[in-house]
Design an enzyme around this catalytic site. Sequence first.
Site, PDB file in Angstrom:
ATOM      1  N   GLU A  51       0.822  -1.220   0.000  1.00 56.11           N
ATOM      2  CA  GLU A  51       0.000   0.000   0.000  1.00 56.11           C
ATOM      3  C   GLU A  51       0.847   1.257   0.000  1.00 56.11           C
ATOM      4  OE1 GLU A  51      -3.133  -1.170  -1.073  1.00 56.11           O
ATOM      5  OE2 GLU A  51      -2.916   0.957  -0.712  1.00 56.11           O
TER       6      GLU A  51
HETATM    7  C1  LIG Z   1       2.482  -9.567   0.044  1.00 56.35           C
HETATM    8  C2  LIG Z   1       2.306  -8.426  -0.901  1.00 56.35           C
HETATM    9  C3  LIG Z   1       1.033  -8.065  -1.297  1.00 56.35           C
HETATM   10  C4  LIG Z   1       0.849  -7.020  -2.211  1.00 56.35           C
HETATM   11  N1  LIG Z   1      -0.414  -6.720  -2.669  1.00 56.35           N
HETATM   12  C5  LIG Z   1      -0.544  -5.870  -3.733  1.00 56.35           C
HETATM   13  C6  LIG Z   1      -1.802  -5.718  -4.405  1.00 56.35           C
HETATM   14  O1  LIG Z   1      -2.812  -6.295  -4.011  1.00 56.35           O
HETATM   15  N2  LIG Z   1      -1.854  -4.909  -5.504  1.00 56.35           N
HETATM   16  C7  LIG Z   1      -0.756  -4.267  -5.974  1.00 56.35           C
HETATM   17  O2  LIG Z   1      -0.873  -3.586  -6.969  1.00 56.35           O
HETATM   18  N3  LIG Z   1       0.450  -4.353  -5.338  1.00 56.35           N
HETATM   19  C8  LIG Z   1       0.569  -5.158  -4.246  1.00 56.35           C
HETATM   20  N4  LIG Z   1       1.793  -5.304  -3.626  1.00 56.35           N
HETATM   21  C9  LIG Z   1       2.909  -4.512  -4.098  1.00 56.35           C
HETATM   22  C10 LIG Z   1       3.372  -3.474  -3.095  1.00 56.35           C
HETATM   23  O3  LIG Z   1       2.421  -2.457  -2.966  1.00 56.35           O
HETATM   24  C11 LIG Z   1       4.749  -2.982  -3.557  1.00 56.35           C
HETATM   25  O4  LIG Z   1       5.655  -4.047  -3.293  1.00 56.35           O
HETATM   26  C12 LIG Z   1       5.186  -1.720  -2.865  1.00 56.35           C
HETATM   27  O5  LIG Z   1       4.376  -0.662  -3.262  1.00 56.35           O
HETATM   28  C13 LIG Z   1       6.642  -1.353  -3.146  1.00 56.35           C
HETATM   29  O6  LIG Z   1       6.989  -1.488  -4.497  1.00 56.35           O
HETATM   30  P1  LIG Z   1       8.295  -2.326  -4.876  1.00 56.35           P
HETATM   31  O7  LIG Z   1       8.184  -3.662  -4.214  1.00 56.35           O
HETATM   32  O8  LIG Z   1       8.449  -2.329  -6.354  1.00 56.35           O
HETATM   33  O9  LIG Z   1       9.513  -1.562  -4.213  1.00 56.35           O
HETATM   34  P2  LIG Z   1      10.315  -0.313  -4.837  1.00 56.35           P
HETATM   35  O10 LIG Z   1       9.366   0.663  -5.394  1.00 56.35           O
HETATM   36  O11 LIG Z   1      11.379  -0.835  -5.709  1.00 56.35           O
HETATM   37  O12 LIG Z   1      10.966   0.320  -3.521  1.00 56.35           O
HETATM   38  C14 LIG Z   1      12.130  -0.219  -2.888  1.00 56.35           C
HETATM   39  C15 LIG Z   1      12.545   0.700  -1.737  1.00 56.35           C
HETATM   40  O13 LIG Z   1      12.895   2.001  -2.251  1.00 56.35           O
HETATM   41  C16 LIG Z   1      12.112   3.009  -1.666  1.00 56.35           C
HETATM   42  N5  LIG Z   1      11.754   3.996  -2.685  1.00 56.35           N
HETATM   43  C17 LIG Z   1      11.282   3.775  -3.932  1.00 56.35           C
HETATM   44  N6  LIG Z   1      11.026   4.933  -4.561  1.00 56.35           N
HETATM   45  C18 LIG Z   1      11.326   5.915  -3.707  1.00 56.35           C
HETATM   46  C19 LIG Z   1      11.254   7.343  -3.748  1.00 56.35           C
HETATM   47  N7  LIG Z   1      10.826   7.998  -4.826  1.00 56.35           N
HETATM   48  N8  LIG Z   1      11.624   8.035  -2.653  1.00 56.35           N
HETATM   49  C20 LIG Z   1      12.055   7.413  -1.542  1.00 56.35           C
HETATM   50  N9  LIG Z   1      12.149   6.064  -1.434  1.00 56.35           N
HETATM   51  C21 LIG Z   1      11.773   5.330  -2.502  1.00 56.35           C
HETATM   52  C22 LIG Z   1      10.884   2.317  -1.098  1.00 56.35           C
HETATM   53  O14 LIG Z   1      10.340   3.010   0.027  1.00 56.35           O
HETATM   54  C23 LIG Z   1      11.449   0.950  -0.707  1.00 56.35           C
HETATM   55  O15 LIG Z   1      11.996   1.009   0.576  1.00 56.35           O
HETATM   56  C24 LIG Z   1       1.969  -6.307  -2.678  1.00 56.35           C
HETATM   57  C25 LIG Z   1       3.248  -6.658  -2.249  1.00 56.35           C
HETATM   58  C26 LIG Z   1       3.431  -7.722  -1.387  1.00 56.35           C
HETATM   59  C27 LIG Z   1       4.824  -8.112  -0.986  1.00 56.35           C
END
Ligand SMILES: Cc1cc2nc3c(=O)[nH]c(=O)nc-3n(C[C@H](O)[C@H](O)[C@H](O)COP(=O)(O)OP(=O)(O)OC[C@H]3O[C@@H](n4cnc5c(N)ncnc54)[C@H](O)[C@@H]3O)c2cc1C
Length: 575
Positions: free
Chosen positions: A437
Amino acid sequence: MLEYRAPTDDLNFLLFDVFRVQEAWQDIPAFADFSDDLIRAVVEEGGKLAGGVLAPVNQAGDQHGARFEDGAVTMPPGFKEAFAELAGGGWLGLSGNPEYGGQGMPKLVGCLLEEMFWAANTSLYLSGTLTVGAALCIDAHGTDEQKSLYLPKLYSGEWTGAMALTESHAGSDLGIMRTKAEPQADGSYRITGNKIFITSGEQDLSDNIVHLVLAKLPDAPEGSRGISLFIVPKFLPDADGNPGERNGFAAGAIEHKMGIHGSPTCVMNYDGATGFLLGEENQGLAAMFTMMNYERLSVGLQGLGAGEIAYQMAAAYAQDRLQGRAPSGPVNADGPADPLIVHPDVRRMLLTIRALTEGGRAFAMFVGMQLDRGRYAGDAQAQAFSELLTPVAKAFFTDRGFECTVIAQQVFGGHGYVAEWGMEQLVRDARIGQIYEGTNGIQAMDLIGRKVLRDGGETLKALIAQMREIELTHHADAVTEAFDRLESVTDELVRRAGDEPDLAGAAATSYLDLVGYTIYGWLWARMADAAGEDGFGVAKRQLADFYMARLMPMTAMLAQTALADSRMTMASDAI
Ligand SMILES: Cc1cc2nc3c(=O)[nH]c(=O)nc-3n(C[C@H](O)[C@H](O)[C@H](O)COP(=O)(O)OP(=O)(O)OC[C@H]3O[C@@H](n4cnc5c(N)ncnc54)[C@H](O)[C@@H]3O)c2cc1C
């Protein structure tokens, strides 16, 4: 075994003594029928469902997990029956639009129920919260036809919701997503692309799964301004609104993960699936934010629920387990040792969890009240306050909630680390709240960037001004000092932000925590004022004293770290 007992006395205290809901609702005609007795009964029944139906299948959900075979997902034993009771009892339509079969209950009440459902069974309630969120989004942005078709089915839980944003290369940065939507002659769209991490994207709890999918039209502008939102049901509704032809998408796999094993996290492949535009073309991200804002508060409540059940387990254990003697002399002289509860350090752990969980619950209700005022009383300022506080609720509740599960695990010693008591499951299940989220880092950026710096801190100051209007008897000086400190930190950040491009990002998490601890302090002072002279009230005031002595001082430290020179973070050669 994990057991959960709804904290109804604490909930009723907040509803009727602290927030005095009937007074707060005086100018909201839509709530005229919600008497205290009715609200009390709803909370009581929701508590019974949480403790008696959802919690008993929680541990089995972790042990069996959701299973994937040939594109189909089988939910863990007992989940289908428990979900049927959650849905059949009308709980998913509680705050839904009455024109389409919802019950129109205040969000403030919804928050309390959600906390209980999350606490009792996080994996199972994920399917519930996504359904409620999908309905909210369709209610806010759908056509009349879409609302009539989908809302009654979502409110009743016959159909469930899923939210499909994330792609393997696009998580926090949704602007770079690739899923395509091609317009068709009949007004529908063909959706093609791959999404990952889609919670409840496939499961066997409901007759249909309504995916809300973000995708790009062929001529869409670059970035986040070129994203549209589509309703993509697993079975296309037939002329009578029943599940008909199977749509062109399927789950390709589910993830193996740290916790919430009972919740299927799906890879979804959309292969020319039929989708229906929800809202306006290229306005999808804004529309999806209706769902995401709801989900953010809801995921925050997941953190509170985790803290509550962890506390209940740890407090019971600390009463029973005999180890060592009380520093002031034995309290169980006839036994081999005293219970853990006599040790100051064990008490510190338990009181910390309680102070954070109850402070958070009051904060959630406060946000719920702002949402209700914004929606039903047309109060624009309350709406702005709810938007300001939503990222704090999501990140602060889930960070503190995770901390609370770890503290509760510590109360169990080695017995908290092994699987038997269920404490390690609570820790694993709570961890995800900090990540999905929108990660908590992204929430902190949202707070400081969009909600505070953008208006020069005006909304935050208006909120503090409104909070200061309530005269406090207990802890008034500590609260005033914390408000002064938060205002001065905000002023300094606003003043420096123009010259220090990395300041907001470097300060974000400290700043969010500063806001969280400060407002919890105000709420604890209000709880101390509202508490009576009976045993319950005395205990509340003692807990308020504990918060002020042991947790409120965090604000001084956070004020300092928030203002640290951002160049130290950016220039560091250590990474
Ligand atoms: C169990 C699970 C259930 C999920 N359910 C859903 C779902 O139902 N629907 C859906 O669409 N998604 C879902 N997700 C996805 C989830 O919302 C994303 O994993 C999350 O938003 C982070 O994206 P990412 O994993 O690509 O991490 P990234 O975006 O790659 O981020 C990696 C790190 O970098 C930081 N970061 C990235 N960009 C910035 C920035 N601009 N400024 C500062 N820090 C930054 C982040 O805070 C994080 O610590 C789910 C994920 C999991 C693991």
